[in-house]
Scaffold this motif. Structure first.
Motif, PDB file in Angstrom:
ATOM      1  N   GLU A  66     -35.175 -44.982  30.753  1.00 32.71           N
ATOM      2  CA  GLU A  66     -35.799 -45.751  32.080  1.00 32.71           C
ATOM      3  C   GLU A  66     -34.931 -45.487  33.588  1.00 32.71           C
ATOM      4  O   GLU A  66     -35.278 -44.832  34.611  1.00 32.71           O
ATOM      5  CB  GLU A  66     -35.800 -47.023  32.031  1.00 32.71           C
ATOM      6  CG  GLU A  66     -36.183 -47.944  33.192  1.00 32.71           C
ATOM      7  CD  GLU A  66     -35.943 -49.360  33.335  1.00 32.71           C
ATOM      8  OE1 GLU A  66     -35.888 -50.258  34.302  1.00 32.71           O
ATOM      9  OE2 GLU A  66     -35.731 -49.772  32.199  1.00 32.71           O
ATOM     10  N   MET A  67     -33.683 -45.351  33.306  1.00 29.56           N
ATOM     11  CA  MET A  67     -32.717 -44.794  34.305  1.00 29.56           C
ATOM     12  C   MET A  67     -32.965 -43.479  34.632  1.00 29.56           C
ATOM     13  O   MET A  67     -33.142 -43.056  35.858  1.00 29.56           O
ATOM     14  CB  MET A  67     -31.215 -45.062  33.921  1.00 29.56           C
ATOM     15  CG  MET A  67     -30.336 -44.225  34.813  1.00 29.56           C
ATOM     16  SD  MET A  67     -28.743 -43.872  34.115  1.00 29.56           S
ATOM     17  CE  MET A  67     -29.450 -42.237  33.359  1.00 29.56           C
ATOM     18  N   PRO A  84     -24.379 -44.505  33.296  1.00 30.78           N
ATOM     19  CA  PRO A  84     -25.013 -43.905  32.178  1.00 30.78           C
ATOM     20  C   PRO A  84     -23.850 -43.794  30.894  1.00 30.78           C
ATOM     21  O   PRO A  84     -22.685 -43.673  30.929  1.00 30.78           O
ATOM     22  CB  PRO A  84     -25.423 -42.400  32.457  1.00 30.78           C
ATOM     23  CG  PRO A  84     -24.298 -42.152  33.634  1.00 30.78           C
ATOM     24  CD  PRO A  84     -24.089 -43.302  34.445  1.00 30.78           C
ATOM     25  N   SER A  85     -24.469 -43.882  29.729  1.00 28.11           N
ATOM     26  CA  SER A  85     -23.679 -43.573  28.601  1.00 28.11           C
ATOM     27  C   SER A  85     -23.330 -42.344  28.302  1.00 28.11           C
ATOM     28  O   SER A  85     -23.909 -41.502  28.813  1.00 28.11           O
ATOM     29  CB  SER A  85     -24.452 -44.299  27.224  1.00 28.11           C
ATOM     30  OG  SER A  85     -24.732 -45.650  27.623  1.00 28.11           O
ATOM     31  N   ASN A  86     -22.211 -42.165  27.465  1.00 21.81           N
ATOM     32  CA  ASN A  86     -21.671 -40.667  27.372  1.00 21.81           C
ATOM     33  C   ASN A  86     -22.729 -39.698  27.134  1.00 21.81           C
ATOM     34  O   ASN A  86     -22.509 -38.575  27.320  1.00 21.81           O
ATOM     35  CB  ASN A  86     -20.325 -40.964  26.437  1.00 21.81           C
ATOM     36  CG  ASN A  86     -21.067 -41.558  24.821  1.00 21.81           C
ATOM     37  OD1 ASN A  86     -21.042 -42.875  25.083  1.00 21.81           O
ATOM     38  ND2 ASN A  86     -21.030 -40.765  23.908  1.00 21.81           N
ATOM     39  N   TYR A  87     -23.688 -40.152  26.063  1.00 19.51           N
ATOM     40  CA  TYR A  87     -24.550 -38.905  25.736  1.00 19.51           C
ATOM     41  C   TYR A  87     -25.544 -38.691  26.634  1.00 19.51           C
ATOM     42  O   TYR A  87     -26.185 -37.521  26.413  1.00 19.51           O
ATOM     43  CB  TYR A  87     -25.159 -39.243  24.119  1.00 19.51           C
ATOM     44  CG  TYR A  87     -26.183 -40.369  24.249  1.00 19.51           C
ATOM     45  CD1 TYR A  87     -27.608 -40.135  24.042  1.00 19.51           C
ATOM     46  CD2 TYR A  87     -25.718 -41.762  23.978  1.00 19.51           C
ATOM     47  CE1 TYR A  87     -28.476 -41.092  23.953  1.00 19.51           C
ATOM     48  CE2 TYR A  87     -26.558 -42.800  23.925  1.00 19.51           C
ATOM     49  CZ  TYR A  87     -28.167 -42.325  23.649  1.00 19.51           C
ATOM     50  OH  TYR A  87     -28.900 -43.593  24.055  1.00 19.51           O
ATOM     51  N   MET A 264     -19.203 -44.861  18.746  1.00 18.33           N
ATOM     52  CA  MET A 264     -18.408 -45.341  19.671  1.00 18.33           C
ATOM     53  C   MET A 264     -18.943 -44.826  21.061  1.00 18.33           C
ATOM     54  O   MET A 264     -19.120 -43.513  21.050  1.00 18.33           O
ATOM     55  CB  MET A 264     -16.941 -44.605  19.559  1.00 18.33           C
ATOM     56  CG  MET A 264     -16.106 -44.937  20.735  1.00 18.33           C
ATOM     57  SD  MET A 264     -14.466 -44.294  20.339  1.00 18.33           S
ATOM     58  CE  MET A 264     -13.579 -44.362  22.194  1.00 18.33           C
ATOM     59  N   TRP A 265     -19.181 -45.607  21.900  1.00 18.75           N
ATOM     60  CA  TRP A 265     -19.893 -45.235  23.180  1.00 18.75           C
ATOM     61  C   TRP A 265     -19.285 -45.537  24.274  1.00 18.75           C
ATOM     62  O   TRP A 265     -17.966 -46.435  24.460  1.00 18.75           O
ATOM     63  CB  TRP A 265     -21.287 -46.059  23.406  1.00 18.75           C
ATOM     64  CG  TRP A 265     -21.219 -47.664  23.160  1.00 18.75           C
ATOM     65  CD1 TRP A 265     -21.311 -48.264  22.022  1.00 18.75           C
ATOM     66  CD2 TRP A 265     -20.855 -48.526  24.392  1.00 18.75           C
ATOM     67  NE1 TRP A 265     -21.296 -49.773  22.460  1.00 18.75           N
ATOM     68  CE2 TRP A 265     -20.696 -49.712  24.015  1.00 18.75           C
ATOM     69  CE3 TRP A 265     -20.247 -48.409  25.729  1.00 18.75           C
ATOM     70  CZ2 TRP A 265     -20.420 -50.817  24.640  1.00 18.75           C
ATOM     71  CZ3 TRP A 265     -19.992 -49.442  26.413  1.00 18.75           C
ATOM     72  CH2 TRP A 265     -20.052 -50.600  25.727  1.00 18.75           C
ATOM     73  N   VAL A 266     -19.117 -44.716  25.380  1.00 18.90           N
ATOM     74  CA  VAL A 266     -18.563 -44.887  26.554  1.00 18.90           C
ATOM     75  C   VAL A 266     -19.562 -45.028  27.738  1.00 18.90           C
ATOM     76  O   VAL A 266     -20.365 -44.157  27.700  1.00 18.90           O
ATOM     77  CB  VAL A 266     -17.751 -43.880  26.981  1.00 18.90           C
ATOM     78  CG1 VAL A 266     -16.850 -44.174  28.209  1.00 18.90           C
ATOM     79  CG2 VAL A 266     -16.532 -43.596  25.837  1.00 18.90           C
ATOM     80  N   ASP A 267     -19.547 -46.208  28.429  1.00 17.92           N
ATOM     81  CA  ASP A 267     -20.688 -46.242  29.630  1.00 17.92           C
ATOM     82  C   ASP A 267     -19.651 -45.706  31.018  1.00 17.92           C
ATOM     83  O   ASP A 267     -18.466 -46.160  30.941  1.00 17.92           O
ATOM     84  CB  ASP A 267     -21.224 -47.738  29.943  1.00 17.92           C
ATOM     85  CG  ASP A 267     -22.076 -47.963  29.009  1.00 17.92           C
ATOM     86  OD1 ASP A 267     -22.730 -46.988  28.478  1.00 17.92           O
ATOM     87  OD2 ASP A 267     -22.329 -49.287  28.606  1.00 17.92           O
ATOM     88  N   THR A 268     -20.296 -44.923  31.880  1.00 16.08           N
ATOM     89  CA  THR A 268     -19.420 -44.402  32.690  1.00 16.08           C
ATOM     90  C   THR A 268     -20.071 -44.465  34.111  1.00 16.08           C
ATOM     91  O   THR A 268     -20.905 -45.240  34.214  1.00 16.08           O
ATOM     92  CB  THR A 268     -19.459 -42.724  32.659  1.00 16.08           C
ATOM     93  OG1 THR A 268     -20.896 -42.223  32.778  1.00 16.08           O
ATOM     94  CG2 THR A 268     -19.259 -42.155  31.103  1.00 16.08           C
TER      95      THR A 268
END
Length: 357
Positions: A66-67, A84-87, A264-268
């Motif tokens: 959606e983003m 956004p998330s890392n991927y 393991m996720w990272v939101d940036t």
């Protein structure tokens, strides 16, 4: 008469320019954020507004597709900071939707933990700054599964869970990654044959009578709290937040990181390529990177902070599992792969098939 008409036209034109200039000047006092829902402390927004004498306008999305769709539809020039998330970071970079950071405007960048300072999804951290990080895992009813294995088999093996309702996550890469991990191919698998095997497992799982559906994050926790399902996939911070708010309801609900591996996720934080206020966007990112603000953010939303300077001010509950995985569990975590081109197209075809059949 002609001179007067000309003068009037000029006056109208000048008036229009003055109004446009005033609107532009007024607009300079606004910062536009595009974020996940319920992912920011309102007091932090108020503090930024007070310090910089600006108004922060927040818009929200519920999924990364959606983003991305909104950015491609003109949002790239409407928002100043996105999360956004890392991927998704490499996709945004390759598609030209985001701009490089001016690190000279980010003195608090030194507060970022070393493990996030040069991430694989953004070498050199040229475009992104970490916001929060966490894991995906299984939430389950301990009364229903008192001897639950620390494994994806709780969802994928009908012999381990023959008759209790369960849900998988609606994020395709998380569910495909979980299936890959269960099959021994690793959560971060990208081999086409492994994907096909994972898709087949998901289809078989989907057709079991006890499969409740693909349900994301907080809704999955609400379902397990109501007893609609007995096991599901969710995020560690969402789980902790719900547990803190409803301790009695969560007395018999646990969170696990499967030994086969998980995300393991990272939101940036990133700045769109045509952000209307890039300087103010840098000010906001630097503000979030402040030690006290970084701790306040994590203390509010119950996720792990990538800010090393914030660690002394974090609530104790954020310094232990499930927010901070144990050393053993850390060894089972992988970043969700970032897919592009033919690889992304193949994945999307497989995931569409899983959803539609």
């Amino acid at each position: 008469m002609k001179r007067r008409i000309i003068t009037t036209q000029v006056a109208l034109a000048l008036g229009g320019l003055m109004l446009a200039g005033a609107a532009a000047a007024q607009d300079e006092n606004k910062l536009y954020l595009f974020n996940w829902t319920e992912y920011m402390d309102p007091d932090i927004i108020q503090a930024f507004e007070d310090q910089y004498d600006v108004e922060v306008v927040q818009s929200y999305y519920n999924s990364l597709p959606e983003m991305a769709a909104k950015l491609n539809a003109g949002g790239v020039s409407q928002y100043d900071v996105i999360f956004p998330s890392n991927y998704y970071v490499p996709r945004l970079i390759q598609s030209g939707l985001v701009q490089k950071l001016d690190k000279s405007k980010l003195p608090n960048l030194d507060n970022v933990m070393d493990e996030f300072a040069d991430p694989s999804y953004d070498p050199g951290a040229e475009y992104s700054v970490p916001y929060q990080w966490g894991t995906s895992g299984i939430v389950y009813d301990t009364n229903t599964f008192p001897d639950a294995p620390k494994s994806w088999s709780l969802l994928f093996d009908p012999e381990v869970n023959p008759d209790q309702p369960f849900a998988l996550m609606g994020d395709g890469q998380v569910s495909m990654g979980a299936a890959c991990a269960y099959l021994g191919k690793g959560y971060d698998c990208t081999n086409p044959d492994d994907w096909k095997a994972a898709a087949k497992l998901l289809l078989d799982t989907k057709h079991r009578d006890t499969f409740s559906g693909f349900t994301d994050g907080t809704p999955a926790l609400q379902q397990i709290q109501r007893g609609v399902v007995r096991a599901a996939v969710s995020y560690n911070g969402d789980y902790l937040q719900q547990k803190q708010e409803n301790p009695d309801a969560y007395e018999h609900i646990a969170f696990m990181i499967p030994d086969e591996g998980t995300e393991m996720w990272v939101d940036t934080m990133m700045i769109p390529a045509e952000a209307p206020h890039p300087n103010l966007a840098h000010e906001f990112i630097n503000f979030i990177l402040d030690a006290k603000i970084g701790a306040q953010l994590s203390n509010y939303i119950y996720y792990a902070s990538p800010n090393k300077a914030a660690q002394p001010d974090l609530d104790e509950v954020l310094t232990q599992p499930p927010v901070l995985p144990s050393e053993a569990d850390r060894g089972h975590l992988e970043f969700t792969p970032s897919l592009q081109g033919d690889e992304l197209q193949m994945f999307q075809q497989l995931w569409t098939e899983v959803q539609s059949r």
